[in-house]
Design a protein around this motif. Structure first.
Motif, PDB file in Angstrom:
ATOM      1  N   VAL A  24       0.848  -1.191   0.000  1.00  0.00           N
ATOM      2  CA  VAL A  24       0.000   0.000   0.000  1.00  0.00           C
ATOM      3  C   VAL A  24       0.882   1.240   0.000  1.00  0.00           C
ATOM      4  N   LEU A  25       0.460   2.253  -0.726  1.00  0.00           N
ATOM      5  CA  LEU A  25       1.104   3.568  -0.663  1.00  0.00           C
ATOM      6  C   LEU A  25       0.116   4.553  -0.057  1.00  0.00           C
ATOM      7  N   HIS A  47      -0.115  -5.483  10.615  1.00  0.00           N
ATOM      8  CA  HIS A  47      -0.366  -6.717  11.379  1.00  0.00           C
ATOM      9  C   HIS A  47      -0.793  -7.850  10.450  1.00  0.00           C
ATOM     10  N   ALA A  48      -1.488  -7.491   9.355  1.00  0.00           N
ATOM     11  CA  ALA A  48      -1.958  -8.488   8.393  1.00  0.00           C
ATOM     12  C   ALA A  48      -0.889  -8.857   7.366  1.00  0.00           C
ATOM     13  N   GLY A  49       0.283  -8.237   7.468  1.00  0.00           N
ATOM     14  CA  GLY A  49       1.371  -8.570   6.555  1.00  0.00           C
ATOM     15  C   GLY A  49       1.510  -7.659   5.364  1.00  0.00           C
ATOM     16  N   THR A  50       0.751  -6.574   5.327  1.00  0.00           N
ATOM     17  CA  THR A  50       0.847  -5.621   4.222  1.00  0.00           C
ATOM     18  C   THR A  50       2.056  -4.714   4.412  1.00  0.00           C
ATOM     19  N   SER A  51       2.822  -4.523   3.353  1.00  0.00           N
ATOM     20  CA  SER A  51       3.941  -3.582   3.375  1.00  0.00           C
ATOM     21  C   SER A  51       3.436  -2.212   2.937  1.00  0.00           C
ATOM     22  N   SER A  52       3.699  -1.190   3.741  1.00  0.00           N
ATOM     23  CA  SER A  52       3.189   0.144   3.416  1.00  0.00           C
ATOM     24  C   SER A  52       4.316   1.156   3.336  1.00  0.00           C
ATOM     25  N   ASN A  53       4.161   2.070   2.413  1.00  0.00           N
ATOM     26  CA  ASN A  53       5.047   3.217   2.264  1.00  0.00           C
ATOM     27  C   ASN A  53       4.200   4.474   2.283  1.00  0.00           C
ATOM     28  N   MET A  54       4.844   5.617   2.507  1.00  0.00           N
ATOM     29  CA  MET A  54       4.112   6.880   2.572  1.00  0.00           C
ATOM     30  C   MET A  54       4.791   7.939   1.733  1.00  0.00           C
ATOM     31  N   LEU A  55       3.996   8.692   1.002  1.00  0.00           N
ATOM     32  CA  LEU A  55       4.438   9.895   0.304  1.00  0.00           C
ATOM     33  C   LEU A  55       3.758  11.076   0.970  1.00  0.00           C
ATOM     34  N   ALA A 121       7.093   1.394  -6.309  1.00  0.00           N
ATOM     35  CA  ALA A 121       6.619   0.533  -5.223  1.00  0.00           C
ATOM     36  C   ALA A 121       5.646  -0.544  -5.683  1.00  0.00           C
ATOM     37  N   ARG A 122       4.967  -0.315  -6.795  1.00  0.00           N
ATOM     38  CA  ARG A 122       3.984  -1.262  -7.323  1.00  0.00           C
ATOM     39  C   ARG A 122       2.968  -1.694  -6.275  1.00  0.00           C
ATOM     40  N   PRO A 123       2.294  -0.737  -5.627  1.00  0.00           N
ATOM     41  CA  PRO A 123       1.323  -1.126  -4.596  1.00  0.00           C
ATOM     42  C   PRO A 123       0.043  -1.677  -5.210  1.00  0.00           C
TER      43      PRO A 123
END
Length: 248
Positions: A24-25, A47-55, A121-123
């Motif tokens: 997720v972005l 917690h569910a295993g999602t990798s997140s980044n922020m802009l 990132a290919r979210p």
């Protein structure tokens, strides 16, 4: 959470689950948006295993909260980095567009940054503030508009953090604010959340959270539930009307 001594409006029964996402972005206007607004959802995704980044488009240097001393650009950049770690985010990118004047920056310019991050990132989806910016802040609205423009180029899903109109109405009545809420038929997911990580992330933003009664009252009113809307689905189409609302 702080006790304001005012009545908490009962929340509706929580329903729905977060979508299964690998990446997720989050696209936001200010440092602290990821914690004050999106924090519980980002923690749940982690917690569910999602990798997140922020802009994040601004450094938040125009804020009038807190003591007003020190270099807010530096202070808030450090706060964001600490909060992102608490929320389990993989990384953050902090740009330096003018805080409080983001609406003067063309949407296409901001969308180009978001598009670049999406290609890298290919979210599976973007996470943003609801249209209307939750608080009505023009910076929030512009950040969401940029995210939507970029998502449309790639046909990506956009999930918006929203608040119910009952909560918005209570805050506006108590504080004279301009929160923009949504009626139940416009909410797609009402998700039960654990706010422990969010509260720790909020504490990282000491310059903004120490004297912020609206924040604490909002969390009190929301209780253990966060509300989400789909602004875009993978096809790039807008969220269906109430009569064709997506199943929880």
């Amino acid at each position: 959470m702080k006790n304001t001594g005012t009545r908490v409006i009962p929340a509706p029964p929580a329903s729905g689950k977060l979508p299964r996402l690998e990446r997720v972005l989050a696209v936001c206007a200010h440092p602290d948006d990821e914690s004050f607004g999106l924090g519980a959802v980002l923690a749940a995704l982690a917690h569910a295993g999602t990798s997140s980044n922020m802009l994040c488009f601004t450094c938040g240097e125009a804020s009038t909260l807190g003591p007003g001393t020190g270099d807010l650009r530096r202070i808030r950049a450090g706060e964001l980095a600490a909060a992102a770690t608490v929320l389990g985010m993989a990384g953050t990118t902090l740009l330096d567009y003018p805080d409080g004047r983001l609406a003067a920056v063309p949407v296409a310019t901001l969308a180009a940054h978001a598009h670049q991050h999406l290609q890298l990132a290919r979210p599976d989806a973007l996470l943003v503030f609801d249209e209307g910016g939750i608080t009505g802040h023009p910076d929030h609205c512009q950040a969401t508009a940029a995210a939507l423009t970029a998502a449309d180029l790639l046909g990506l899903t956009v999930v918006a953090w929203a608040i119910p109109d009952r909560v918005a109405g209570a805050l506006n009545a108590e504080f004279g604010t301009a929160f923009a809420g949504r009626p139940p038929e416009q909410i797609n997911l009402a998700v039960t959340v654990d706010r422990a990580a969010q509260l720790k992330a909020i504490a990282c933003h000491a310059s903004q959270s120490a004297d912020n009664p609206v924040l604490w009252r909002r969390l009190e009113l929301l209780g253990g539930t966060e509300h989400l809307r789909y602004l875009r689905k993978k096809t790039g189409a807008r969220e269906p009307t109430a009569e064709r609302a997506l199943p929880a």
